[in-house]
Write a protein that holds these residues in place. Structure first.
Motif, PDB file in Angstrom:
ATOM      1  N   HIS A  15       0.821  -1.211   0.000  1.00 16.92           N
ATOM      2  CA  HIS A  15       0.000   0.000   0.000  1.00 16.92           C
ATOM      3  C   HIS A  15       0.852   1.258   0.000  1.00 16.92           C
ATOM      4  N   SER A  16       2.094   1.155  -0.467  1.00 14.46           N
ATOM      5  CA  SER A  16       2.963   2.329  -0.422  1.00 14.46           C
ATOM      6  C   SER A  16       4.035   2.260  -1.498  1.00 14.46           C
ATOM      7  N   VAL A  17       4.538   3.426  -1.817  1.00 14.27           N
ATOM      8  CA  VAL A  17       5.718   3.563  -2.650  1.00 14.27           C
ATOM      9  C   VAL A  17       6.693   4.360  -1.806  1.00 14.27           C
ATOM     10  N   PHE A  18       7.936   3.900  -1.715  1.00 14.32           N
ATOM     11  CA  PHE A  18       8.853   4.537  -0.772  1.00 14.32           C
ATOM     12  C   PHE A  18      10.285   4.524  -1.271  1.00 14.32           C
ATOM     13  N   SER A  19      11.031   5.468  -0.769  1.00 10.54           N
ATOM     14  CA  SER A  19      12.468   5.547  -0.987  1.00 10.54           C
ATOM     15  C   SER A  19      13.056   6.151   0.275  1.00 10.54           C
ATOM     16  N   VAL A  20      13.520   5.299   1.166  1.00 10.06           N
ATOM     17  CA  VAL A  20      14.076   5.746   2.444  1.00 10.06           C
ATOM     18  C   VAL A  20      15.508   5.246   2.510  1.00 10.06           C
ATOM     19  N   ARG A  21      16.435   6.165   2.488  1.00  7.93           N
ATOM     20  CA  ARG A  21      17.850   5.816   2.555  1.00  7.93           C
ATOM     21  C   ARG A  21      18.401   6.288   3.888  1.00  7.93           C
ATOM     22  N   LEU A  22      19.038   5.387   4.607  1.00  6.46           N
ATOM     23  CA  LEU A  22      19.590   5.720   5.918  1.00  6.46           C
ATOM     24  C   LEU A  22      21.080   5.410   5.966  1.00  6.46           C
ATOM     25  N   ILE A  70      27.278   2.152   7.083  1.00  7.28           N
ATOM     26  CA  ILE A  70      26.317   1.322   6.366  1.00  7.28           C
ATOM     27  C   ILE A  70      25.286   2.247   5.727  1.00  7.28           C
ATOM     28  N   LEU A  71      25.105   2.116   4.423  1.00  6.74           N
ATOM     29  CA  LEU A  71      24.068   2.864   3.719  1.00  6.74           C
ATOM     30  C   LEU A  71      23.013   1.865   3.274  1.00  6.74           C
ATOM     31  N   LEU A  72      21.797   2.029   3.818  1.00  8.05           N
ATOM     32  CA  LEU A  72      20.710   1.081   3.568  1.00  8.05           C
ATOM     33  C   LEU A  72      19.552   1.735   2.846  1.00  8.05           C
ATOM     34  N   ASP A  73      18.943   0.967   1.951  1.00  7.91           N
ATOM     35  CA  ASP A  73      17.621   1.296   1.427  1.00  7.91           C
ATOM     36  C   ASP A  73      16.667   0.637   2.414  1.00  7.91           C
ATOM     37  N   PHE A  74      16.010   1.437   3.202  1.00  9.61           N
ATOM     38  CA  PHE A  74      15.250   1.017   4.383  1.00  9.61           C
ATOM     39  C   PHE A  74      13.798   0.758   4.023  1.00  9.61           C
ATOM     40  N   HIS A  75      13.228  -0.314   4.532  1.00 10.02           N
ATOM     41  CA  HIS A  75      11.799  -0.579   4.336  1.00 10.02           C
ATOM     42  C   HIS A  75      11.034   0.028   5.515  1.00 10.02           C
ATOM     43  N   PRO A  76      10.010   0.850   5.244  1.00 14.78           N
ATOM     44  CA  PRO A  76       9.320   1.575   6.319  1.00 14.78           C
ATOM     45  C   PRO A  76       8.519   0.704   7.286  1.00 14.78           C
ATOM     46  N   ARG A  77       8.332  -0.588   6.994  1.00 13.09           N
ATOM     47  CA  ARG A  77       7.629  -1.433   7.966  1.00 13.09           C
ATOM     48  C   ARG A  77       8.514  -1.704   9.191  1.00 13.09           C
ATOM     49  N   ASN A  78       9.815  -1.491   9.036  1.00 15.02           N
ATOM     50  CA  ASN A  78      10.753  -1.693  10.136  1.00 15.02           C
ATOM     51  C   ASN A  78      10.867  -0.437  10.990  1.00 15.02           C
ATOM     52  N   TRP A 114      30.002  -4.051  19.885  1.00 21.83           N
ATOM     53  CA  TRP A 114      29.636  -2.708  19.439  1.00 21.83           C
ATOM     54  C   TRP A 114      29.305  -1.810  20.621  1.00 21.83           C
ATOM     55  N   SER A 115      29.564  -0.543  20.472  1.00 20.49           N
ATOM     56  CA  SER A 115      29.148   0.453  21.456  1.00 20.49           C
ATOM     57  C   SER A 115      27.619   0.442  21.541  1.00 20.49           C
ATOM     58  N   ASN A 116      27.077   0.867  22.666  1.00 20.65           N
ATOM     59  CA  ASN A 116      25.616   0.922  22.816  1.00 20.65           C
ATOM     60  C   ASN A 116      24.981   1.996  21.929  1.00 20.65           C
ATOM     61  N   SER A 117      25.749   2.982  21.540  1.00 18.85           N
ATOM     62  CA  SER A 117      25.204   4.076  20.749  1.00 18.85           C
ATOM     63  C   SER A 117      25.390   3.812  19.250  1.00 18.85           C
ATOM     64  N   TYR A 118      24.752   4.640  18.435  1.00 16.43           N
ATOM     65  CA  TYR A 118      24.912   4.571  16.986  1.00 16.43           C
ATOM     66  C   TYR A 118      24.534   5.916  16.389  1.00 16.43           C
ATOM     67  N   TYR A 119      24.935   6.131  15.157  1.00 16.62           N
ATOM     68  CA  TYR A 119      24.572   7.327  14.410  1.00 16.62           C
ATOM     69  C   TYR A 119      23.673   6.892  13.263  1.00 16.62           C
ATOM     70  N   VAL A 120      22.634   7.668  13.000  1.00 19.23           N
ATOM     71  CA  VAL A 120      21.782   7.423  11.834  1.00 19.23           C
ATOM     72  C   VAL A 120      21.315   8.766  11.287  1.00 19.23           C
ATOM     73  N   SER A 121      21.294   8.856   9.971  1.00 18.55           N
ATOM     74  CA  SER A 121      20.709  10.039   9.338  1.00 18.55           C
ATOM     75  C   SER A 121      20.023   9.604   8.054  1.00 18.55           C
ATOM     76  N   SER A 122      18.983  10.346   7.703  1.00 14.77           N
ATOM     77  CA  SER A 122      18.327  10.097   6.424  1.00 14.77           C
ATOM     78  C   SER A 122      19.136  10.806   5.351  1.00 14.77           C
ATOM     79  N   CYS A 123      19.115  10.269   4.162  1.00 14.88           N
ATOM     80  CA  CYS A 123      19.901  10.877   3.091  1.00 14.88           C
ATOM     81  C   CYS A 123      19.268  10.562   1.745  1.00 14.88           C
ATOM     82  N   GLY A 124      19.705  11.288   0.746  1.00 11.85           N
ATOM     83  CA  GLY A 124      19.193  11.076  -0.598  1.00 11.85           C
ATOM     84  C   GLY A 124      18.031  11.989  -0.903  1.00 11.85           C
ATOM     85  N   GLY A 125      17.650  12.011  -2.129  1.00 15.86           N
ATOM     86  CA  GLY A 125      16.520  12.833  -2.547  1.00 15.86           C
ATOM     87  C   GLY A 125      16.901  14.294  -2.724  1.00 15.86           C
ATOM     88  N   ALA A 126      15.894  15.117  -2.809  1.00 13.90           N
ATOM     89  CA  ALA A 126      16.098  16.544  -3.028  1.00 13.90           C
ATOM     90  C   ALA A 126      16.573  17.219  -1.744  1.00 13.90           C
TER      91      ALA A 126
END
Length: 141
Positions: A15-22, A70-78, A114-126
Motif C-alpha cells: 500500500h505504499s511507494v517509498f524511498s528511504v535511505r539511511l 552502512i548505507l541502507l535502502d530502508f523498508h518503512p515497515r521496520n 559494538w558500542s551501545n550508541s549509533y549514528y543514523v541520518s536520512s539521506c538522498g533525494g532533493a
C-alpha cells in the motif's frame, strides 16, 4: 514547480511507494581498533544477509578499524531501532564466532563488540530547501 528526484529508485509495498535511505555508523565498544580488513569484508556479507532478511537493501558498506558505515535502502515497515538491534546483535555474535582470536585481543567476558550508541541520518533525494519550496508552492484552494 515540479520536484525531480535524481537517481532515486522507489520501491513498492502493498500500500505504499517509498524511498528511504539511511546512513548508519556503528562504533566498536571503547572505540578499540578491533576490526581488520578480513573482518570488514565478512561484516559486509553479514550486513547484506541480515538486511535482506528484513526487507532492507545494502547500498554501500565500508569501515575502519574502530567503526563501520552502512548505507541502507530502508523498508518503512521496520523501526530504525529494530534494524540497528538486528544488525548489531547478529554481526557481533558472528564476529565472535568466526574471529575468536582477533576479538579476544580486545574484548573478553560479556563485553559487547559494538558500542551501545549509533549514528543514523536520512539521506538522498532533493535538498531540504527544494522540498520546502515545493510544499510551499502547492496550488492551495
Amino acid at each position: 514547480m515540479r520536484l525531480y528526484l535524481v537517481n532515486i529508485q522507489a520501491r513498492k509495498g502493498s500500500h505504499s511507494v517509498f524511498s528511504v535511505r539511511l546512513h548508519f555508523v556503528f562504533v566498536t565498544h571503547y572505540r578499540r581498533k578491533a576490526l581488520n580488513a578480513k573482518m570488514l569484508d565478512r561484516l559486509k556479507e553479514m550486513v547484506e544477509q541480515v538486511s535482506n532478511k528484513i526487507d532492507c537493501q545494502l547500498i554501500e558498506f565500508n569501515g575502519e578499524s574502530d567503526h563501520v558505515h552502512i548505507l541502507l535502502d530502508f523498508h518503512p515497515r521496520n523501526s530504525i531501532a529494530a534494524v540497528v538491534g538486528s544488525l548489531k546483535s547478529s554481526t557481533a555474535r558472528m564476529l565472535k564466532k568466526e574471529f575468536p582470536e582477533e576479538v579476544k585481543k580486545y574484548y573478553w567476558g560479556d563485553v559487547s563488540f559494538w558500542s551501545n550508541s549509533y549514528y543514523v541520518s536520512s539521506c538522498g533525494g532533493a535538498p531540504i530547501e527544494v522540498l520546502k519550496k515545493y510544499i510551499q508552492n502547492q496550488a492551495r484552494p
